[in-house]
Design a protein around this motif. Sequence first.
Motif, PDB file in Angstrom:
ATOM      1  N   ASN A 100       0.975  -0.852  -0.277  1.00 52.18           N
ATOM      2  CA  ASN A 100      -0.070  -0.260   0.108  1.00 52.18           C
ATOM      3  C   ASN A 100       0.865   1.589   0.002  1.00 52.18           C
ATOM      4  OD1 ASN A 100      -2.698  -1.755  -0.173  1.00 52.18           O
ATOM      5  ND2 ASN A 100      -2.214  -1.844   2.611  1.00 52.18           N
ATOM      6  N   HIS A 101       0.706   2.063   1.246  1.00 47.44           N
ATOM      7  CA  HIS A 101       1.480   3.821   1.100  1.00 47.44           C
ATOM      8  C   HIS A 101       2.660   3.410   2.131  1.00 47.44           C
ATOM      9  CE1 HIS A 101      -2.281   6.049  -0.549  1.00 47.44           C
ATOM     10  NE2 HIS A 101      -1.847   5.232  -1.572  1.00 47.44           N
ATOM     11  N   GLU A 143      -0.542   5.686 -11.022  1.00 51.37           N
ATOM     12  CA  GLU A 143      -1.400   5.925  -9.884  1.00 51.37           C
ATOM     13  C   GLU A 143      -1.478   6.363  -8.543  1.00 51.37           C
ATOM     14  OE1 GLU A 143      -1.285   3.701 -12.448  1.00 51.37           O
ATOM     15  OE2 GLU A 143      -2.566   4.190 -13.750  1.00 51.37           O
ATOM     16  N   LEU A 144      -0.097   5.073  -8.276  1.00 47.47           N
ATOM     17  CA  LEU A 144      -0.380   5.828  -6.831  1.00 47.47           C
ATOM     18  C   LEU A 144       0.823   6.655  -6.192  1.00 47.47           C
ATOM     19  CD1 LEU A 144       0.081   3.573  -3.816  1.00 47.47           C
ATOM     20  CD2 LEU A 144       2.657   2.966  -5.140  1.00 47.47           C
ATOM     21  N   LEU A 145       1.665   6.984  -7.733  1.00 46.87           N
ATOM     22  CA  LEU A 145       1.876   8.296  -6.983  1.00 46.87           C
ATOM     23  C   LEU A 145       0.559   9.645  -6.204  1.00 46.87           C
ATOM     24  CD1 LEU A 145       4.476  10.120  -5.789  1.00 46.87           C
ATOM     25  CD2 LEU A 145       4.420  10.778  -9.038  1.00 46.87           C
ATOM     26  N   ASP A 146       0.231   9.245  -7.580  1.00 50.33           N
ATOM     27  CA  ASP A 146      -1.750  10.241  -7.125  1.00 50.33           C
ATOM     28  C   ASP A 146      -2.034  10.235  -6.018  1.00 50.33           C
ATOM     29  OD1 ASP A 146      -0.176  11.855  -9.447  1.00 50.33           O
ATOM     30  OD2 ASP A 146      -2.231  10.787 -10.955  1.00 50.33           O
ATOM     31  N   LEU A 149       0.018  11.834  -3.404  1.00 51.37           N
ATOM     32  CA  LEU A 149       0.501  12.957  -2.834  1.00 51.37           C
ATOM     33  C   LEU A 149      -1.005  13.531  -2.631  1.00 51.37           C
ATOM     34  CD1 LEU A 149       2.049  13.497  -5.865  1.00 51.37           C
ATOM     35  CD2 LEU A 149       3.184  13.659  -3.821  1.00 51.37           C
ATOM     36  N   GLN A 150      -1.871  13.235  -2.916  1.00 52.35           N
ATOM     37  CA  GLN A 150      -3.769  13.211  -2.411  1.00 52.35           C
ATOM     38  C   GLN A 150      -4.212  12.973  -1.038  1.00 52.35           C
ATOM     39  OE1 GLN A 150      -6.580  11.752  -4.609  1.00 52.35           O
ATOM     40  NE2 GLN A 150      -5.080  13.118  -7.001  1.00 52.35           N
ATOM     41  N   ARG A 168       6.576  15.616  -5.672  1.00 51.86           N
ATOM     42  CA  ARG A 168       6.203  14.737  -6.940  1.00 51.86           C
ATOM     43  C   ARG A 168       7.911  14.377  -7.718  1.00 51.86           C
ATOM     44  NH1 ARG A 168       2.500  13.500 -10.414  1.00 51.86           N
ATOM     45  NH2 ARG A 168       0.840  14.194  -8.899  1.00 51.86           N
ATOM     46  N   VAL A 169       8.585  16.555  -7.271  1.00 50.99           N
ATOM     47  CA  VAL A 169       9.561  16.845  -8.221  1.00 50.99           C
ATOM     48  C   VAL A 169      10.679  15.895  -7.993  1.00 50.99           C
ATOM     49  CG1 VAL A 169      11.635  18.084  -7.649  1.00 50.99           C
ATOM     50  CG2 VAL A 169       9.322  19.297  -7.713  1.00 50.99           C
TER      51      VAL A 169
END
Length: 241
Positions: A100-101, A143-146, A149-150, A168-169
């Motif tokens: 997961n995260h 998708e996981l990065l989004d 970040l949310q 993100r950078v």
Amino acid sequence: MLDKAVSVLDCFLEIGGPYRLMELARRTGLTKTTVHRLSADLVRLGLLERSGETYHLGGKLFELGTLVPRRLDLREAALPFLQDLFEATRETVHFGIRENHEVVYLERIHGHDVLRLPSRVGGRLPLSCTAVGKALLAFAGPELLDEVLQTPLSCLTPHSLTDPARLRVEIEQAQVSGLAYETQEAALDVSCIAAPVFAGGGTAVAALSVAVPAARYHPARLAPAVRTAALGLSRVLRSAT
């Protein structure tokens, strides 16, 4: 009742305990009577052990955990490369996978100079606060990065990245260089460099890293050794598929 028993065991995921009965009741939201009964059953089954007024994880869980096929196979394949990385750097080496995260650490090798780190074998840390986690996040798909970040980003130290734009950078830079960096974001005075491990395709199945005291953190010196270990392990995993 099985769900409730698992909720008691889940209390130990964060730091491993030990916990008193009242603490387990508070963490699970169950009554003290229910937790007392469940804990007694878990002790009888070897899943918990009791020492005086406190409970900690039982040896049966360790025995079962070491037999999980995917983790066992990955760890056994990785060990020679982790040992080589430790010999090349003489610094603390980590190996982890993503759930997961979070990062789940499958192995950690350190010398006599043990760093004060929140990581432990079988333990979990947020993807966003660790070099291993960032390496996994960089090669897990957009998708996981989004998703990460949310959500509110974890803060383990004052240096942890809590700004989604900055994270993100860093992830985009890791995607380009194949290396992820962490500067005192998981533990003060400790920095880390990591590389992803692949078994085929573009999704990382694991990542390995070197953690060093901030005073000895020289990425240009450490990066080649980290990259070499990750590439070597990736070749072995690809040839086995």
